[in-house]
Design a protein around this motif. Structure first.
Motif, PDB file in Angstrom:
ATOM      1  N   TYR A 166      23.284  31.136  45.492  1.00  0.00           N
ATOM      2  CA  TYR A 166      24.386  30.905  44.551  1.00  0.00           C
ATOM      3  C   TYR A 166      24.158  29.667  43.674  1.00  0.00           C
ATOM      4  CZ  TYR A 166      29.111  30.032  42.829  1.00  0.00           C
ATOM      5  OH  TYR A 166      30.189  29.798  42.019  1.00  0.00           O
ATOM      6  N   ARG A 183      32.250  42.873  37.027  1.00  0.00           N
ATOM      7  CA  ARG A 183      32.540  41.440  36.945  1.00  0.00           C
ATOM      8  C   ARG A 183      31.281  40.657  36.580  1.00  0.00           C
ATOM      9  NH1 ARG A 183      35.781  39.677  35.364  1.00  0.00           N
ATOM     10  NH2 ARG A 183      36.255  37.835  36.626  1.00  0.00           N
ATOM     11  N   TYR A 184      30.172  41.007  37.221  1.00  0.00           N
ATOM     12  CA  TYR A 184      28.905  40.301  36.973  1.00  0.00           C
ATOM     13  C   TYR A 184      28.485  40.461  35.507  1.00  0.00           C
ATOM     14  CZ  TYR A 184      24.814  38.021  39.118  1.00  0.00           C
ATOM     15  OH  TYR A 184      23.857  37.123  39.509  1.00  0.00           O
ATOM     16  N   GLU A 244      34.103  34.230  42.178  1.00  0.00           N
ATOM     17  CA  GLU A 244      34.847  35.395  42.663  1.00  0.00           C
ATOM     18  C   GLU A 244      33.932  36.359  43.418  1.00  0.00           C
ATOM     19  OE1 GLU A 244      37.110  39.385  40.946  1.00  0.00           O
ATOM     20  OE2 GLU A 244      36.547  37.775  39.560  1.00  0.00           O
ATOM     21  N   ILE A 245      32.744  36.612  42.859  1.00  0.00           N
ATOM     22  CA  ILE A 245      31.793  37.510  43.519  1.00  0.00           C
ATOM     23  C   ILE A 245      31.356  36.930  44.859  1.00  0.00           C
ATOM     24  CG2 ILE A 245      29.493  38.547  43.350  1.00  0.00           C
ATOM     25  CD1 ILE A 245      29.887  38.620  40.310  1.00  0.00           C
ATOM     26  N   LYS A 246      31.102  35.634  44.887  1.00  0.00           N
ATOM     27  CA  LYS A 246      30.694  34.965  46.128  1.00  0.00           C
ATOM     28  C   LYS A 246      31.801  35.071  47.182  1.00  0.00           C
ATOM     29  CE  LYS A 246      29.050  30.455  47.795  1.00  0.00           C
ATOM     30  NZ  LYS A 246      30.164  30.031  48.638  1.00  0.00           N
ATOM     31  N   ARG A 280      21.470  40.717  40.096  1.00  0.00           N
ATOM     32  CA  ARG A 280      22.238  41.901  39.697  1.00  0.00           C
ATOM     33  C   ARG A 280      21.528  43.176  40.140  1.00  0.00           C
ATOM     34  NH1 ARG A 280      22.313  45.614  35.693  1.00  0.00           N
ATOM     35  NH2 ARG A 280      24.367  46.398  35.013  1.00  0.00           N
ATOM     36  N   ILE A 329      24.585  41.072  48.950  1.00  0.00           N
ATOM     37  CA  ILE A 329      25.597  40.015  49.007  1.00  0.00           C
ATOM     38  C   ILE A 329      24.997  38.735  49.597  1.00  0.00           C
ATOM     39  CG2 ILE A 329      27.727  39.285  50.142  1.00  0.00           C
ATOM     40  CD1 ILE A 329      28.707  42.180  49.867  1.00  0.00           C
ATOM     41  N   TYR A 374      32.607  47.562  41.044  1.00  0.00           N
ATOM     42  CA  TYR A 374      33.474  46.429  40.688  1.00  0.00           C
ATOM     43  C   TYR A 374      32.657  45.156  40.499  1.00  0.00           C
ATOM     44  CZ  TYR A 374      37.031  42.826  40.910  1.00  0.00           C
ATOM     45  OH  TYR A 374      37.815  41.735  40.618  1.00  0.00           O
ATOM     46  N   ILE A 375      31.708  44.921  41.424  1.00  0.00           N
ATOM     47  CA  ILE A 375      30.872  43.719  41.330  1.00  0.00           C
ATOM     48  C   ILE A 375      30.061  43.722  40.039  1.00  0.00           C
ATOM     49  CG2 ILE A 375      28.876  42.530  42.335  1.00  0.00           C
ATOM     50  CD1 ILE A 375      29.944  43.326  45.089  1.00  0.00           C
TER      51      ILE A 375
END
Length: 205
Positions: free
Chosen positions: A111, A45-46, A80-82, A25, A104, A41-42
């Motif tokens: 992951y 969600r995170y 979703e983030i991936k 993060r 990213i 946005y990330i």
């Protein structure tokens, strides 16, 4: 659990390697000023996976129930983030070598370790609690440069350890140290009675 540095990986035997989501993060937090919309946005969600963890704690779920909860609610967020990151990199909307591109790529590369808490019962989301404890040792090591003698450094180590143990026990460390000095004869006679977690039962307070 650790961050993704190669030096932190076990070499003696094969083991499950979970990775700290706070480190992943932070990769995004560090570049939010340059990519406010995408990173905002990330992070939103995170951040929901920590909200899910708080809900798990409030519901007092068992380890198995917690795992199922995160599989249902947190794993789709990570996926979703991936997918979002992979899409940005593949269509060129984010430069691979930019700050956000590196964040990213870090997330995608690690992951499996980052999502370990959604696959194995009992795995934590992050390593924050242990790292906070380790910082006490790191701070003591830094301050050790100001000790005049080896004996002074040894005493400093003991005091640091007592402070950390007392804090973990949830006591007032200053009052505890004061009591140990005031009742030092009793402490020497029965030291087990003056451990941080039970000294109140045996002191004259």
């Amino acid at each position: 659990m650790s961050d993704a540095l190669p030096s932190n990986r076990p070499t003696v035997r094969e083991s499950v390697m979970s990775l700290c989501n706070s480190h992943a993060r932070r990769q995004f937090v560090d570049v939010i000023n340059h990519f406010p919309d995408e990173v905002g946005y990330i992070l939103e969600r995170y951040g929901s996976i920590w909200i899910h963890e708080h809900q798990v704690m409030e519901l007092k779920l068992t380890a198995c129930e917690r795992l199922n909860y995160h599989q249902t609610h947190s794993l789709p967020v990570l996926a979703e983030i991936k997918l979002l990151g992979e899409t940005h990199l593949s269509d060129g909307s984010i430069e691979e070598n930019s700050g956000l591109g590196k964040a990213i790529r870090y997330f995608i590369k690690h992951y499996v370790g980052l999502s370990c808490f959604c696959r194995i019962s009992g795995v934590k989301l992050d390593n924050n609690q242990i790292e906070a404890m380790l910082k006490i040792v790191v701070r003591d090591r830094k301050n050790a440069m100001f000790h005049k003698t080896l004996l002074g450094a040894t005493i400093g180590d003991v005091i640091t350890s007592m402070i950390a143990t007392g804090s973990e026990a949830g006591i007032n460390v200053f009052e505890y140290f004061t009591l140990l000095q005031r009742e030092q004869d009793k402490v020497k006679t029965n030291p087990e009675n003056y451990l941080p977690w039970n000294y109140l039962e045996h002191s004259n307070i």
